[in-house]
Design an enzyme around this catalytic site. Structure first.
Site, PDB file in Angstrom:
ATOM      1  N   PRO A 163      -8.285  -8.045  -1.208  1.00  0.00           N
ATOM      2  CA  PRO A 163      -8.071  -7.259  -1.778  1.00  0.00           C
ATOM      3  C   PRO A 163      -6.466  -7.162  -2.120  1.00  0.00           C
ATOM      4  O   PRO A 163      -5.283  -6.912  -0.759  1.00  0.00           O
ATOM      5  CB  PRO A 163      -8.566  -5.371  -1.656  1.00  0.00           C
ATOM      6  CG  PRO A 163      -8.382  -5.952  -0.194  1.00  0.00           C
ATOM      7  CD  PRO A 163      -9.228  -7.297  -0.426  1.00  0.00           C
ATOM      8  N   ASN A 164      -5.814  -6.781  -3.602  1.00  0.00           N
ATOM      9  CA  ASN A 164      -4.291  -6.739  -3.877  1.00  0.00           C
ATOM     10  C   ASN A 164      -3.715  -7.894  -3.659  1.00  0.00           C
ATOM     11  O   ASN A 164      -2.369  -8.216  -3.232  1.00  0.00           O
ATOM     12  CB  ASN A 164      -3.912  -5.555  -2.338  1.00  0.00           C
ATOM     13  CG  ASN A 164      -4.628  -4.118  -3.530  1.00  0.00           C
ATOM     14  OD1 ASN A 164      -4.796  -3.990  -4.560  1.00  0.00           O
ATOM     15  ND2 ASN A 164      -4.928  -3.208  -2.052  1.00  0.00           N
ATOM     16  N   ARG A 174       4.491  -6.919  -5.444  1.00  0.00           N
ATOM     17  CA  ARG A 174       4.585  -5.960  -3.539  1.00  0.00           C
ATOM     18  C   ARG A 174       5.304  -6.077  -3.107  1.00  0.00           C
ATOM     19  O   ARG A 174       5.318  -7.555  -2.297  1.00  0.00           O
ATOM     20  CB  ARG A 174       2.764  -6.601  -3.634  1.00  0.00           C
ATOM     21  CG  ARG A 174       1.729  -5.552  -3.284  1.00  0.00           C
ATOM     22  CD  ARG A 174       0.527  -6.476  -2.472  1.00  0.00           C
ATOM     23  NE  ARG A 174      -0.460  -5.460  -1.107  1.00  0.00           N
ATOM     24  CZ  ARG A 174      -0.822  -5.863  -0.664  1.00  0.00           C
ATOM     25  NH1 ARG A 174      -1.359  -6.420  -0.578  1.00  0.00           N
ATOM     26  NH2 ARG A 174      -1.378  -4.621   0.493  1.00  0.00           N
ATOM     27  N   TYR A 192       5.785  -8.495   2.204  1.00  0.00           N
ATOM     28  CA  TYR A 192       4.961  -9.856   1.428  1.00  0.00           C
ATOM     29  C   TYR A 192       6.206 -10.915   1.423  1.00  0.00           C
ATOM     30  O   TYR A 192       7.011 -10.247   0.865  1.00  0.00           O
ATOM     31  CB  TYR A 192       3.586  -9.389   0.484  1.00  0.00           C
ATOM     32  CG  TYR A 192       2.866  -8.483   1.090  1.00  0.00           C
ATOM     33  CD1 TYR A 192       2.257  -8.005   1.750  1.00  0.00           C
ATOM     34  CD2 TYR A 192       2.988  -6.955   0.946  1.00  0.00           C
ATOM     35  CE1 TYR A 192       1.590  -7.792   2.608  1.00  0.00           C
ATOM     36  CE2 TYR A 192       1.898  -6.200   1.166  1.00  0.00           C
ATOM     37  CZ  TYR A 192       1.257  -6.192   2.499  1.00  0.00           C
ATOM     38  OH  TYR A 192       0.891  -5.208   3.488  1.00  0.00           O
ATOM     39  N   ASN A 202      -8.042 -13.777   4.733  1.00  0.00           N
ATOM     40  CA  ASN A 202      -7.199 -12.758   4.866  1.00  0.00           C
ATOM     41  C   ASN A 202      -7.220 -11.185   4.300  1.00  0.00           C
ATOM     42  O   ASN A 202      -7.469 -11.828   2.909  1.00  0.00           O
ATOM     43  CB  ASN A 202      -5.329 -13.120   3.961  1.00  0.00           C
ATOM     44  CG  ASN A 202      -4.587 -12.221   3.882  1.00  0.00           C
ATOM     45  OD1 ASN A 202      -4.889 -10.814   4.838  1.00  0.00           O
ATOM     46  ND2 ASN A 202      -2.993 -12.058   3.911  1.00  0.00           N
ATOM     47  N   ALA A 248      -6.778  -5.434   3.746  1.00  0.00           N
ATOM     48  CA  ALA A 248      -6.984  -3.704   4.112  1.00  0.00           C
ATOM     49  C   ALA A 248      -8.443  -3.828   4.456  1.00  0.00           C
ATOM     50  O   ALA A 248      -8.692  -3.156   5.367  1.00  0.00           O
ATOM     51  CB  ALA A 248      -6.871  -2.367   2.787  1.00  0.00           C
ATOM     52  N   HIS A 294      -8.992  -3.561   8.722  1.00  0.00           N
ATOM     53  CA  HIS A 294      -9.036  -2.349   9.491  1.00  0.00           C
ATOM     54  C   HIS A 294      -9.907  -1.662   9.562  1.00  0.00           C
ATOM     55  O   HIS A 294     -10.148  -1.273  10.244  1.00  0.00           O
ATOM     56  CB  HIS A 294      -7.780  -1.624   9.398  1.00  0.00           C
ATOM     57  CG  HIS A 294      -6.015  -2.170   8.899  1.00  0.00           C
ATOM     58  ND1 HIS A 294      -6.021  -3.247  10.320  1.00  0.00           N
ATOM     59  CD2 HIS A 294      -5.764  -2.603   7.732  1.00  0.00           C
ATOM     60  CE1 HIS A 294      -5.207  -3.923   9.821  1.00  0.00           C
ATOM     61  NE2 HIS A 294      -5.033  -3.790   8.162  1.00  0.00           N
ATOM     62  N   GLU A 315      -7.752 -15.332  11.030  1.00  0.00           N
ATOM     63  CA  GLU A 315      -7.810 -14.553  10.436  1.00  0.00           C
ATOM     64  C   GLU A 315      -6.480 -15.047  10.125  1.00  0.00           C
ATOM     65  O   GLU A 315      -5.182 -14.928  10.943  1.00  0.00           O
ATOM     66  CB  GLU A 315      -7.795 -13.182  10.894  1.00  0.00           C
ATOM     67  CG  GLU A 315      -7.497 -12.011  10.632  1.00  0.00           C
ATOM     68  CD  GLU A 315      -7.625 -10.748  11.247  1.00  0.00           C
ATOM     69  OE1 GLU A 315      -8.233 -10.744  12.155  1.00  0.00           O
ATOM     70  OE2 GLU A 315      -6.777  -9.768  10.979  1.00  0.00           O
ATOM     71  N   HIS A 332      -2.418 -13.339   8.115  1.00  0.00           N
ATOM     72  CA  HIS A 332      -2.044 -11.637   7.710  1.00  0.00           C
ATOM     73  C   HIS A 332       0.055 -12.497   7.285  1.00  0.00           C
ATOM     74  O   HIS A 332       0.060 -13.185   8.444  1.00  0.00           O
ATOM     75  CB  HIS A 332      -1.510 -10.385   8.603  1.00  0.00           C
ATOM     76  CG  HIS A 332      -2.921 -10.077   8.627  1.00  0.00           C
ATOM     77  ND1 HIS A 332      -3.641  -9.264   7.434  1.00  0.00           N
ATOM     78  CD2 HIS A 332      -3.494  -9.624   9.813  1.00  0.00           C
ATOM     79  CE1 HIS A 332      -4.697  -9.129   8.189  1.00  0.00           C
ATOM     80  NE2 HIS A 332      -5.110  -9.982   9.400  1.00  0.00           N
ATOM     81  N   SER A 362       1.783 -10.077   6.407  1.00  0.00           N
ATOM     82  CA  SER A 362       2.807  -9.218   7.565  1.00  0.00           C
ATOM     83  C   SER A 362       2.825  -9.152   9.113  1.00  0.00           C
ATOM     84  O   SER A 362       1.323  -9.166   9.347  1.00  0.00           O
ATOM     85  CB  SER A 362       2.628  -8.076   6.074  1.00  0.00           C
ATOM     86  OG  SER A 362       1.382  -7.331   6.982  1.00  0.00           O
ATOM     87  N   ARG A 392       3.901  -2.762  11.924  1.00  0.00           N
ATOM     88  CA  ARG A 392       3.422  -1.043  10.612  1.00  0.00           C
ATOM     89  C   ARG A 392       2.976  -0.104  11.423  1.00  0.00           C
ATOM     90  O   ARG A 392       2.705   0.050  12.977  1.00  0.00           O
ATOM     91  CB  ARG A 392       2.648  -2.733   9.158  1.00  0.00           C
ATOM     92  CG  ARG A 392       3.514  -3.547   8.815  1.00  0.00           C
ATOM     93  CD  ARG A 392       2.684  -3.804   8.057  1.00  0.00           C
ATOM     94  NE  ARG A 392       3.160  -3.504   6.825  1.00  0.00           N
ATOM     95  CZ  ARG A 392       2.430  -3.559   5.645  1.00  0.00           C
ATOM     96  NH1 ARG A 392       1.922  -4.421   5.383  1.00  0.00           N
ATOM     97  NH2 ARG A 392       2.480  -2.676   4.631  1.00  0.00           N
ATOM     98  N   ARG A 430      -2.430   0.139  11.061  1.00  0.00           N
ATOM     99  CA  ARG A 430      -2.696  -1.259  10.712  1.00  0.00           C
ATOM    100  C   ARG A 430      -3.177  -2.116  11.892  1.00  0.00           C
ATOM    101  O   ARG A 430      -2.520  -3.482  12.005  1.00  0.00           O
ATOM    102  CB  ARG A 430      -1.368  -2.118   9.706  1.00  0.00           C
ATOM    103  CG  ARG A 430      -1.598  -1.425   8.330  1.00  0.00           C
ATOM    104  CD  ARG A 430      -0.633  -2.253   7.311  1.00  0.00           C
ATOM    105  NE  ARG A 430      -0.063  -1.501   6.749  1.00  0.00           N
ATOM    106  CZ  ARG A 430      -0.569  -0.887   5.340  1.00  0.00           C
ATOM    107  NH1 ARG A 430      -2.150  -1.838   5.034  1.00  0.00           N
ATOM    108  NH2 ARG A 430      -0.336  -0.114   3.813  1.00  0.00           N
TER     109      ARG A 430
HETATM  110  C1  DQA Z   1      -2.302  -8.135   4.805  1.00  0.00           C
HETATM  111  C2  DQA Z   1      -1.764  -6.369   5.908  1.00  0.00           C
HETATM  112  C3  DQA Z   1      -2.526  -5.829   5.865  1.00  0.00           C
HETATM  113  O1  DQA Z   1      -2.818  -4.416   6.371  1.00  0.00           O
HETATM  114  C4  DQA Z   1      -2.913  -5.076   4.377  1.00  0.00           C
HETATM  115  O2  DQA Z   1      -3.275  -3.685   3.889  1.00  0.00           O
HETATM  116  C5  DQA Z   1      -3.176  -6.341   3.576  1.00  0.00           C
HETATM  117  C6  DQA Z   1      -1.999  -7.442   3.483  1.00  0.00           C
HETATM  118  C7  DQA Z   1      -1.872  -9.001   5.391  1.00  0.00           C
HETATM  119  O3  DQA Z   1      -1.547  -9.760   4.659  1.00  0.00           O
HETATM  120  O4  DQA Z   1      -0.138  -8.740   5.964  1.00  0.00           O
HETATM  121  O5  DQA Z   1      -3.548  -6.186   1.969  1.00  0.00           O
HETATM  122  O6  DQA Z   1      -3.470  -8.234   5.342  1.00  0.00           O
END
Ligand code: DQA
Length: 148
Positions: free
Chosen positions: A10-11, A18, A23, A74, A77, A80, A98, A100, A102, A107, A111
Site C-alpha cells: 500500500p501507498n 511521498r 523515500y 515491500n 505498512a 508491521h 523483504e 524497504h 527507508s 524511524r 516501524r
Molecule cells: C516502507 C516502510 C513502511 O514503514 C511504510 O509504511 C511504507 C514503506 C518502506 O519501503 O520504507 O509504506 O515499507
C-alpha cells in the site's frame, strides 16, 4: 529462466509524491524500470504487482505457488502488523526477500518491528530503490549465479 515476483504494498503507487526524506523521489514506474533493467542483466524474468489491499496481496501470493522461484516484497505498512500476509508467505516454499526503501529501524518505533521478517530469507532496508536491486543480486547469489 528463473521467474521472480515483485510485490509493492500500500501507498507505494504514490512514490514520487511521498515524503522524499524517507523515500526516493522516483515514481513507482521509474523504480519498476530499474528493477526490470537489473532483472534482465541478472537473467531473471520478473513480474511486478502493486496493491493497496491486504486481501489482493494475499490472493496474489496464493497464485504464486509453483509459478515463481522467488519473491521480493515491500509490504508497506502491512510489514508491521499483517499476520495474514505473513501466513500467506509462510505457505510458499521459495526464497522471499523483504525490502524497504527507508530504514525502518531509524524511524518511529512502531516501524521497528516487522512481523514479516521471520518468514523471509532476508531483509534489505534503507537504500531507497537500490534495496530492490540488491534483492535481485541476492537472488542471483541464492540461485547459484547466472541462470538460463
Ligand atoms: C516502507 C516502510 C513502511 O514503514 C511504510 O509504511 C511504507 C514503506 C518502506 O519501503 O520504507 O509504506 O515499507
Amino acid at each position: 529462466m528463473n521467474k521472480l515476483l515483485v510485490i509493492h504494498g500500500p501507498n507505494l503507487n504514490m512514490l514520487g509524491k511521498r515524503e522524499h526524506k524517507h523515500y526516493d523521489s522516483l515514481t513507482l514506474e521509474e523504480v519498476n524500470e530499474k528493477i526490470l533493467h537489473k532483472a534482465k542483466e541478472n537473467n531473471f524474468k520478473v513480474d511486478i504487482y502493486q496493491s493497496n489491499s491486504e486481501g489482493e496481496i494475499i490472493t496474489k501470493l496464493h497464485s504464486a505457488i509453483d509459478k515463481y522461484q522467488g519473491i521480493i516484497i515491500n509490504p508497506g505498512a502491512y510489514t508491521h502488523y499483517s499476520i495474514a500476509i505473513r501466513d500467506a508467505l509462510k505457505i510458499l516454499t521459495i526464497p522471499i526477500i523483504e525490502v524497504h526503501l527507508s530504514n525502518i529501524y531509524s524511524r518511529e518505533e512502531f516501524r521497528h518491528n516487522s512481523v514479516i521478517a521471520p518468514v523471509c530469507t532476508g531483509q534489505i532496508s534503507g537504500l531507497g530503490h537500490v534495496s530492490y536491486l540488491i534483492a535481485l543480486d541476492a537472488f542471483k547469489n541464492l540461485m547459484g549465479g547466472y541462470n538460463e
